[in-house]
Design a protein around this motif. Sequence first.
Motif, PDB file in Angstrom:
ATOM      1  N   THR A  46       5.916   2.183   0.173  1.00  0.00           N
ATOM      2  CA  THR A  46       6.340   3.453  -0.419  1.00  0.00           C
ATOM      3  C   THR A  46       5.155   4.036  -1.181  1.00  0.00           C
ATOM      4  N   LEU A  47       4.902   5.330  -0.969  1.00  0.00           N
ATOM      5  CA  LEU A  47       3.763   5.968  -1.634  1.00  0.00           C
ATOM      6  C   LEU A  47       3.833   5.870  -3.150  1.00  0.00           C
ATOM      7  N   THR A  48       5.026   5.795  -3.702  1.00  0.00           N
ATOM      8  CA  THR A  48       5.168   5.715  -5.158  1.00  0.00           C
ATOM      9  C   THR A  48       5.090   4.285  -5.683  1.00  0.00           C
ATOM     10  N   SER A  49       4.870   3.329  -4.799  1.00  0.00           N
ATOM     11  CA  SER A  49       4.772   1.924  -5.196  1.00  0.00           C
ATOM     12  C   SER A  49       3.556   1.703  -6.090  1.00  0.00           C
ATOM     13  N   ASP A  50       3.667   0.777  -7.023  1.00  0.00           N
ATOM     14  CA  ASP A  50       2.516   0.481  -7.882  1.00  0.00           C
ATOM     15  C   ASP A  50       1.450  -0.331  -7.155  1.00  0.00           C
ATOM     16  N   THR A  51       1.703  -0.705  -5.902  1.00  0.00           N
ATOM     17  CA  THR A  51       0.679  -1.408  -5.131  1.00  0.00           C
ATOM     18  C   THR A  51      -0.223  -0.452  -4.354  1.00  0.00           C
ATOM     19  N   VAL A  52       0.193   0.800  -4.165  1.00  0.00           N
ATOM     20  CA  VAL A  52      -0.610   1.763  -3.409  1.00  0.00           C
ATOM     21  C   VAL A  52      -1.568   2.483  -4.374  1.00  0.00           C
ATOM     22  N   ILE A  53      -2.863   2.301  -4.135  1.00  0.00           N
ATOM     23  CA  ILE A  53      -3.868   2.918  -4.982  1.00  0.00           C
ATOM     24  C   ILE A  53      -4.349   4.235  -4.377  1.00  0.00           C
ATOM     25  N   ALA A  54      -4.547   4.268  -3.064  1.00  0.00           N
ATOM     26  CA  ALA A  54      -5.033   5.475  -2.394  1.00  0.00           C
ATOM     27  C   ALA A  54      -4.515   5.484  -0.966  1.00  0.00           C
ATOM     28  N   TYR A  55      -4.376   6.697  -0.414  1.00  0.00           N
ATOM     29  CA  TYR A  55      -3.913   6.862   0.954  1.00  0.00           C
ATOM     30  C   TYR A  55      -4.528   8.127   1.512  1.00  0.00           C
ATOM     31  N   GLY A  56      -5.049   8.070   2.712  1.00  0.00           N
ATOM     32  CA  GLY A  56      -5.596   9.275   3.312  1.00  0.00           C
ATOM     33  C   GLY A  56      -6.430   8.970   4.530  1.00  0.00           C
ATOM     34  N   THR A  57      -7.020  10.024   5.086  1.00  0.00           N
ATOM     35  CA  THR A  57      -7.907   9.902   6.232  1.00  0.00           C
ATOM     36  C   THR A  57      -9.331   9.866   5.720  1.00  0.00           C
ATOM     37  N   PHE A  58     -10.061   8.884   6.134  1.00  0.00           N
ATOM     38  CA  PHE A  58     -11.447   8.740   5.716  1.00  0.00           C
ATOM     39  C   PHE A  58     -12.341   8.898   6.928  1.00  0.00           C
ATOM     40  N   TYR A  59     -13.394   9.659   6.779  1.00  0.00           N
ATOM     41  CA  TYR A  59     -14.309   9.941   7.898  1.00  0.00           C
ATOM     42  C   TYR A  59     -15.555   9.135   7.783  1.00  0.00           C
TER      43      TYR A  59
END
Length: 64
Positions: A51-64
Amino acid sequence: MEDIVVAIMEPGIKRQCSDHVEIVVGVSGNKLLTVGGNTGSPGQVRERERTLTSDTVIAYGTFY
């Protein structure tokens, strides 16, 4: 190009850096379906739902 999620393995432990990266294979609302190695016990390649709101997720996205 795939999205990635940067996460910590142990929620609740404050860290200054991540210790895990997974590939995002699907998104539904605020849920991420990911594939990551060294997951679980014993460490295996597994699919997970985060879940994006989880305290385990620091960053999410597309990296080039």
